[in-house]
Write a protein that holds these residues in place. Sequence first.
Motif, short mmCIF file in Angstrom:
data_model
loop_
_atom_site.label_atom_id
_atom_site.label_comp_id
_atom_site.label_asym_id
_atom_site.label_seq_id
_atom_site.Cartn_x
_atom_site.Cartn_y
_atom_site.Cartn_z
N HIS A 92 1.29 -0.63 -0.25
CA HIS A 92 0.07 -0.50 0.72
C HIS A 92 0.52 1.29 -0.22
O HIS A 92 2.13 1.33 0.98
CB HIS A 92 -0.65 -0.03 1.37
CG HIS A 92 -1.62 -1.37 1.59
ND1 HIS A 92 -2.51 -1.89 0.75
CD2 HIS A 92 -1.61 -2.39 2.39
CE1 HIS A 92 -3.33 -2.54 0.68
NE2 HIS A 92 -3.13 -3.20 1.82
N THR B 2 -7.04 12.32 1.21
CA THR B 2 -7.78 11.35 0.47
C THR B 2 -6.65 9.75 1.20
O THR B 2 -6.96 8.50 1.39
CB THR B 2 -6.65 11.34 -0.73
OG1 THR B 2 -7.65 12.34 -1.20
CG2 THR B 2 -6.23 9.97 -1.11
N ALA C 191 -9.06 7.92 4.24
CA ALA C 191 -10.03 7.26 3.42
C ALA C 191 -9.13 6.53 3.13
O ALA C 191 -9.84 5.26 3.58
CB ALA C 191 -10.80 8.45 2.79
N PHE C 192 -8.57 6.56 2.71
CA PHE C 192 -7.41 4.76 2.05
C PHE C 192 -7.39 4.41 3.79
O PHE C 192 -7.77 3.02 3.90
CB PHE C 192 -6.29 5.37 1.49
CG PHE C 192 -5.38 3.89 1.40
CD1 PHE C 192 -6.10 3.01 -0.01
CD2 PHE C 192 -4.58 3.35 2.38
CE1 PHE C 192 -5.21 1.90 0.06
CE2 PHE C 192 -4.01 2.38 1.75
CZ PHE C 192 -4.45 2.01 0.87
N GLU D 33 -8.68 4.13 7.01
CA GLU D 33 -9.85 4.03 6.33
C GLU D 33 -10.52 2.90 6.19
O GLU D 33 -10.91 2.22 6.71
CB GLU D 33 -11.17 5.19 6.99
CG GLU D 33 -11.11 6.25 7.68
CD GLU D 33 -11.66 7.87 7.80
OE1 GLU D 33 -12.22 7.30 6.42
OE2 GLU D 33 -11.75 7.68 8.89
N SER D 34 -10.06 2.82 5.29
CA SER D 34 -11.00 1.45 4.49
C SER D 34 -9.53 0.13 4.66
O SER D 34 -10.31 -0.93 4.70
CB SER D 34 -10.45 2.06 2.83
OG SER D 34 -9.47 1.52 2.61
N GLN D 35 -8.70 0.13 5.16
CA GLN D 35 -8.18 -0.62 6.32
C GLN D 35 -8.36 -0.82 7.27
O GLN D 35 -7.43 -2.01 7.84
CB GLN D 35 -6.31 -0.73 5.82
CG GLN D 35 -6.14 0.39 4.41
CD GLN D 35 -6.22 -1.29 3.52
OE1 GLN D 35 -6.06 -2.29 3.61
NE2 GLN D 35 -6.69 -1.45 2.32
N GLN D 36 -9.54 -0.27 8.21
CA GLN D 36 -9.37 -0.53 9.31
C GLN D 36 -9.12 -2.26 9.61
O GLN D 36 -8.79 -2.86 10.89
CB GLN D 36 -10.27 0.09 10.00
CG GLN D 36 -9.80 1.37 10.31
CD GLN D 36 -11.08 2.76 10.87
OE1 GLN D 36 -11.39 2.58 12.20
NE2 GLN D 36 -12.11 3.15 9.85
N ASP D 37 -10.48 -3.16 8.94
CA ASP D 37 -10.91 -4.17 9.27
C ASP D 37 -9.22 -5.29 8.73
O ASP D 37 -9.03 -5.67 10.07
CB ASP D 37 -11.67 -4.95 8.04
CG ASP D 37 -12.67 -4.29 8.33
OD1 ASP D 37 -13.53 -3.41 9.35
OD2 ASP D 37 -13.94 -4.77 7.20
#
Length: 158
Positions: free
Chosen positions: A80, A92, A95-96, A98-102
Motif C-alpha cells: 500500500h 484521501t 479515507a484509504f 479508514e478502508s484498511q481498518q478491518d
Amino acid sequence: TLDFSQKDGNPIGPSEGGDGTTSVVYRCTSDRLSIGDSVEGITTTTNPNELNKKVYIKHEIDSENKITVSEVCYVTDTEHCMPGGNASYYETNKAFLESQQDWFTSNGGSCYSTSNYFGCSVDGLISISVDPYGNSLAIDLSNNSNNCRIDIDNKSYC
C-alpha cells in the motif's frame, strides 16, 4: 506473515508509465529527496522485494531520473502506498487508511484519530499515520530503526 510478492493481487516489481517516459524505483535510504530531485547516485531498486523491508519509499521518475511522484509504502498482506508532502493528500490518505481498518483490527491492531492526525497500527508489526499538514509516516514496529516518511516540506526519507 507478510507477502512481499503481491501488490493488490499483482506481483510487485518494475513498472513503466503508459507513455514509457516514467519508471518506478524504490528505496529505503536517509537521503532527503523532494519532487524534482534526481535519484542519480542514490541507492534504489526497481524491485521492492530486494529491499526486504516492510516500509519504503516509492518514486516515479522521469527519463532524466528526476522524481515526479513520491509515496511512502508499507506491506501488510499487500503493498500500500500513500503520497505525502502536501496537505491536499490528507483526506484521501485518511479515507484509504479508514478502508484498511478491518485488516488492522483482524490482526489485533486498531486505528485512531485526533483533530490533526489519523493512524493505524498493529503492535509489534506496523504503524501508519497521516496528518492534515502533509506528513505521511510508516514505521516497521518489528524494527524501529526502519521508518519511512514524506514530510510537510515534501522531503522523503527512511
